[in-house]
Design a protein around this motif. Sequence first.
Motif, PDB file in Angstrom:
ATOM      1  N   LEU A   1      -5.539   2.787  11.461  1.00  0.00           N
ATOM      2  CA  LEU A   1      -4.193   3.200  11.012  1.00  0.00           C
ATOM      3  C   LEU A   1      -3.353   2.073  11.566  1.00  0.00           C
ATOM      4  O   LEU A   1      -2.904   1.685  12.544  1.00  0.00           O
ATOM      5  N   PHE A   2      -2.655   1.471  10.346  1.00  0.00           N
ATOM      6  CA  PHE A   2      -1.718   0.250  10.650  1.00  0.00           C
ATOM      7  C   PHE A   2      -0.426   0.858  10.581  1.00  0.00           C
ATOM      8  O   PHE A   2       0.143   1.397   9.583  1.00  0.00           O
ATOM      9  N   LEU A   3       0.133   0.900  11.934  1.00  0.00           N
ATOM     10  CA  LEU A   3       1.393   1.681  12.213  1.00  0.00           C
ATOM     11  C   LEU A   3       2.540   1.038  12.490  1.00  0.00           C
ATOM     12  O   LEU A   3       2.580   0.472  13.599  1.00  0.00           O
ATOM     13  N   ASP A   4       3.774   1.085  11.697  1.00  0.00           N
ATOM     14  CA  ASP A   4       5.068   0.352  12.337  1.00  0.00           C
ATOM     15  C   ASP A   4       5.483   1.261  13.172  1.00  0.00           C
ATOM     16  O   ASP A   4       5.440   2.380  13.439  1.00  0.00           O
ATOM     17  N   ILE A   5       6.128   0.860  14.451  1.00  0.00           N
ATOM     18  CA  ILE A   5       6.727   1.506  15.199  1.00  0.00           C
ATOM     19  C   ILE A   5       8.054   2.083  15.172  1.00  0.00           C
ATOM     20  O   ILE A   5       8.349   3.219  15.400  1.00  0.00           O
ATOM     21  N   GLU A   6       8.947   1.011  14.469  1.00  0.00           N
ATOM     22  CA  GLU A   6      10.457   1.785  14.485  1.00  0.00           C
ATOM     23  C   GLU A   6      10.552   2.246  13.283  1.00  0.00           C
ATOM     24  O   GLU A   6      10.674   1.699  12.133  1.00  0.00           O
ATOM     25  N   PRO A  44     -24.896  -6.354   4.070  1.00  0.00           N
ATOM     26  CA  PRO A  44     -23.568  -6.255   3.819  1.00  0.00           C
ATOM     27  C   PRO A  44     -23.019  -5.136   4.576  1.00  0.00           C
ATOM     28  O   PRO A  44     -23.494  -4.186   5.058  1.00  0.00           O
ATOM     29  N   LEU A  45     -21.748  -5.424   5.249  1.00  0.00           N
ATOM     30  CA  LEU A  45     -20.879  -4.221   6.165  1.00  0.00           C
ATOM     31  C   LEU A  45     -20.478  -3.275   5.273  1.00  0.00           C
ATOM     32  O   LEU A  45     -20.034  -3.430   4.106  1.00  0.00           O
ATOM     33  N   SER A  46     -20.589  -2.126   5.855  1.00  0.00           N
ATOM     34  CA  SER A  46     -20.074  -0.986   5.162  1.00  0.00           C
ATOM     35  C   SER A  46     -18.322  -1.306   5.291  1.00  0.00           C
ATOM     36  O   SER A  46     -18.176  -1.401   6.271  1.00  0.00           O
ATOM     37  N   PRO A  47     -17.840  -0.607   4.366  1.00  0.00           N
ATOM     38  CA  PRO A  47     -16.492  -0.911   4.310  1.00  0.00           C
ATOM     39  C   PRO A  47     -15.669   0.252   5.508  1.00  0.00           C
ATOM     40  O   PRO A  47     -16.114   1.197   5.413  1.00  0.00           O
ATOM     41  N   LEU A  48     -14.548  -0.288   5.841  1.00  0.00           N
ATOM     42  CA  LEU A  48     -13.692   0.444   6.617  1.00  0.00           C
ATOM     43  C   LEU A  48     -12.459   1.042   5.804  1.00  0.00           C
ATOM     44  O   LEU A  48     -12.164   0.283   4.838  1.00  0.00           O
ATOM     45  N   THR A  49     -11.844   2.141   6.022  1.00  0.00           N
ATOM     46  CA  THR A  49     -10.885   2.617   5.110  1.00  0.00           C
ATOM     47  C   THR A  49      -9.658   2.664   6.072  1.00  0.00           C
ATOM     48  O   THR A  49      -9.896   2.565   7.343  1.00  0.00           O
ATOM     49  N   CYS A  50      -8.507   2.298   5.577  1.00  0.00           N
ATOM     50  CA  CYS A  50      -7.076   2.214   6.373  1.00  0.00           C
ATOM     51  C   CYS A  50      -6.110   3.029   5.780  1.00  0.00           C
ATOM     52  O   CYS A  50      -6.130   3.129   4.289  1.00  0.00           O
ATOM     53  N   VAL A  51      -5.180   3.347   6.492  1.00  0.00           N
ATOM     54  CA  VAL A  51      -3.908   3.807   5.980  1.00  0.00           C
ATOM     55  C   VAL A  51      -2.848   2.972   6.716  1.00  0.00           C
ATOM     56  O   VAL A  51      -2.727   2.384   7.664  1.00  0.00           O
ATOM     57  N   ILE A  52      -1.841   2.561   5.659  1.00  0.00           N
ATOM     58  CA  ILE A  52      -0.582   1.792   6.185  1.00  0.00           C
ATOM     59  C   ILE A  52       0.616   2.643   6.357  1.00  0.00           C
ATOM     60  O   ILE A  52       0.791   3.693   5.307  1.00  0.00           O
ATOM     61  N   VAL A  53       1.425   2.489   7.414  1.00  0.00           N
ATOM     62  CA  VAL A  53       2.574   3.540   7.586  1.00  0.00           C
ATOM     63  C   VAL A  53       3.715   2.491   8.095  1.00  0.00           C
ATOM     64  O   VAL A  53       3.442   1.904   9.057  1.00  0.00           O
ATOM     65  N   ASP A  54       4.616   2.429   7.037  1.00  0.00           N
ATOM     66  CA  ASP A  54       5.958   1.623   7.492  1.00  0.00           C
ATOM     67  C   ASP A  54       6.942   2.084   6.393  1.00  0.00           C
ATOM     68  O   ASP A  54       6.812   2.160   5.221  1.00  0.00           O
ATOM     69  N   ARG A 101       5.151  -3.071   3.466  1.00  0.00           N
ATOM     70  CA  ARG A 101       3.890  -2.416   3.151  1.00  0.00           C
ATOM     71  C   ARG A 101       3.210  -3.084   2.133  1.00  0.00           C
ATOM     72  O   ARG A 101       2.151  -3.082   2.194  1.00  0.00           O
ATOM     73  N   LEU A 102       3.878  -3.690   1.277  1.00  0.00           N
ATOM     74  CA  LEU A 102       3.321  -4.292   0.127  1.00  0.00           C
ATOM     75  C   LEU A 102       2.552  -5.802   0.840  1.00  0.00           C
ATOM     76  O   LEU A 102       1.661  -6.032   0.247  1.00  0.00           O
ATOM     77  N   THR A 103       3.329  -6.257   2.117  1.00  0.00           N
ATOM     78  CA  THR A 103       2.681  -7.185   2.531  1.00  0.00           C
ATOM     79  C   THR A 103       1.219  -6.962   3.271  1.00  0.00           C
ATOM     80  O   THR A 103       0.193  -7.709   3.107  1.00  0.00           O
ATOM     81  N   LEU A 104       1.268  -5.716   3.823  1.00  0.00           N
ATOM     82  CA  LEU A 104      -0.190  -5.331   4.361  1.00  0.00           C
ATOM     83  C   LEU A 104      -1.063  -4.856   3.335  1.00  0.00           C
ATOM     84  O   LEU A 104      -2.183  -5.131   3.732  1.00  0.00           O
ATOM     85  N   GLU A 105      -0.442  -4.484   2.362  1.00  0.00           N
ATOM     86  CA  GLU A 105      -1.429  -4.049   1.416  1.00  0.00           C
ATOM     87  C   GLU A 105      -2.128  -5.503   0.446  1.00  0.00           C
ATOM     88  O   GLU A 105      -3.466  -5.204   0.221  1.00  0.00           O
ATOM     89  N   HIS A 106      -1.257  -6.251   0.687  1.00  0.00           N
ATOM     90  CA  HIS A 106      -1.941  -7.690   0.029  1.00  0.00           C
ATOM     91  C   HIS A 106      -3.009  -8.011   1.081  1.00  0.00           C
ATOM     92  O   HIS A 106      -4.013  -8.599   0.540  1.00  0.00           O
ATOM     93  N   LEU A 107      -2.744  -8.016   2.253  1.00  0.00           N
ATOM     94  CA  LEU A 107      -3.743  -8.461   3.500  1.00  0.00           C
ATOM     95  C   LEU A 107      -4.845  -7.448   3.270  1.00  0.00           C
ATOM     96  O   LEU A 107      -6.146  -8.102   3.516  1.00  0.00           O
ATOM     97  N   VAL A 108      -4.814  -6.336   2.942  1.00  0.00           N
ATOM     98  CA  VAL A 108      -5.984  -5.592   2.805  1.00  0.00           C
ATOM     99  C   VAL A 108      -6.772  -5.902   1.588  1.00  0.00           C
ATOM    100  O   VAL A 108      -8.056  -5.982   1.724  1.00  0.00           O
ATOM    101  N   ASP A 109      -6.150  -6.273   0.473  1.00  0.00           N
ATOM    102  CA  ASP A 109      -6.721  -6.567  -0.682  1.00  0.00           C
ATOM    103  C   ASP A 109      -7.663  -8.020  -0.461  1.00  0.00           C
ATOM    104  O   ASP A 109      -8.505  -8.276  -1.058  1.00  0.00           O
ATOM    105  N   LEU A 110      -7.142  -8.730   0.582  1.00  0.00           N
ATOM    106  CA  LEU A 110      -7.796 -10.092   0.657  1.00  0.00           C
ATOM    107  C   LEU A 110      -8.909  -9.959   1.752  1.00  0.00           C
ATOM    108  O   LEU A 110      -9.532 -10.851   2.124  1.00  0.00           O
ATOM    109  N   THR A 111      -9.187  -8.736   2.351  1.00  0.00           N
ATOM    110  CA  THR A 111     -10.095  -8.608   3.202  1.00  0.00           C
ATOM    111  C   THR A 111     -11.235  -7.674   2.629  1.00  0.00           C
ATOM    112  O   THR A 111     -11.303  -6.412   2.605  1.00  0.00           O
ATOM    113  N   PRO A 112     -12.213  -8.184   2.240  1.00  0.00           N
ATOM    114  CA  PRO A 112     -13.396  -7.823   1.336  1.00  0.00           C
ATOM    115  C   PRO A 112     -14.155  -6.303   2.129  1.00  0.00           C
ATOM    116  O   PRO A 112     -14.381  -5.354   1.325  1.00  0.00           O
ATOM    117  N   ASP A 113     -14.175  -6.310   3.232  1.00  0.00           N
ATOM    118  CA  ASP A 113     -14.800  -5.124   3.922  1.00  0.00           C
ATOM    119  C   ASP A 113     -13.743  -4.055   4.309  1.00  0.00           C
ATOM    120  O   ASP A 113     -13.990  -2.970   5.219  1.00  0.00           O
TER     121      ASP A 113
END
Length: 245
Positions: free
Chosen positions: A56-61, A2-12, A18-30
């Motif tokens: 780092l998932f980073l919004d620009i504006e 199994p792949l070791s999990p990657l950690t991430c931070v969302i900034v928006d 933010r909730l949309t990206l959080e949902h996509l993170v939940d759907l990604t097992p690793d």
Amino acid sequence: MPLSPLTCVIVDDNEINRLTLEHLVDLTPDLQLAASLAGGIEALNYFRQGGQADILFLDIEMPLLSGLDLPRLLPTPAPAIIMVTTHRDFAVDAFALHALDYLVKPVVLDRFNQAVARVREQRQPPLPQVSSPPPAVPAPEPDTNLFVKVGTRMLRVDFSEVLYIEALSTYSVLVTKAQKHIVYLTLKALQERLPFAHFVRVHRSYIVNTALIDAVQDNTLKLGTHEVPVGKSYQEEFFRGLRGL
């Protein structure tokens, strides 16, 4: 294995995004969410206080501290940055900051997973070398000459000197520094026959020789004294590969 999990931070600064990206993170097992933050200042404090993440998932504006300014202030080692924005026009700025990828809202799961896979591929440790490989045999120089129909004759054209190809009704124009050739093929037909990987479609009316691009300004390519626009539908893919040119 199994792949070791990657950690991430969302900034928006937009809660729905933010909730949309959080949902996509939940759907990604690793992938594991370390923090979801509402602005650049909060993100800067998070990392300066010892917070860590692989991505780092980073919004620009964003107000106060934009996504284009935050990466320059992050302590090292910095996470892999994936820009997320509604505007394709920021692609050049994003890759100038060495962002690993660039997602356009609304982000879909397949494209999200592609970006995560790029981070994992970058972090993949090299395979141990068991024995020394045999000396590499230099590959022969590729032949860049092709015969194309120009007028009533077949003309040999050295495509290493072709700056770009422009659509002209049912014909195409090969543009070099010295001259132009009108070829009796549509741009699509010519693109299908070109054996050279460095010729890339960047607009419905243009194919460019990426080996001869001198500069990129906004969404315009500079090739000698010529300028070629990058069409909106081609920008994301083109600028994503820009660092590999």
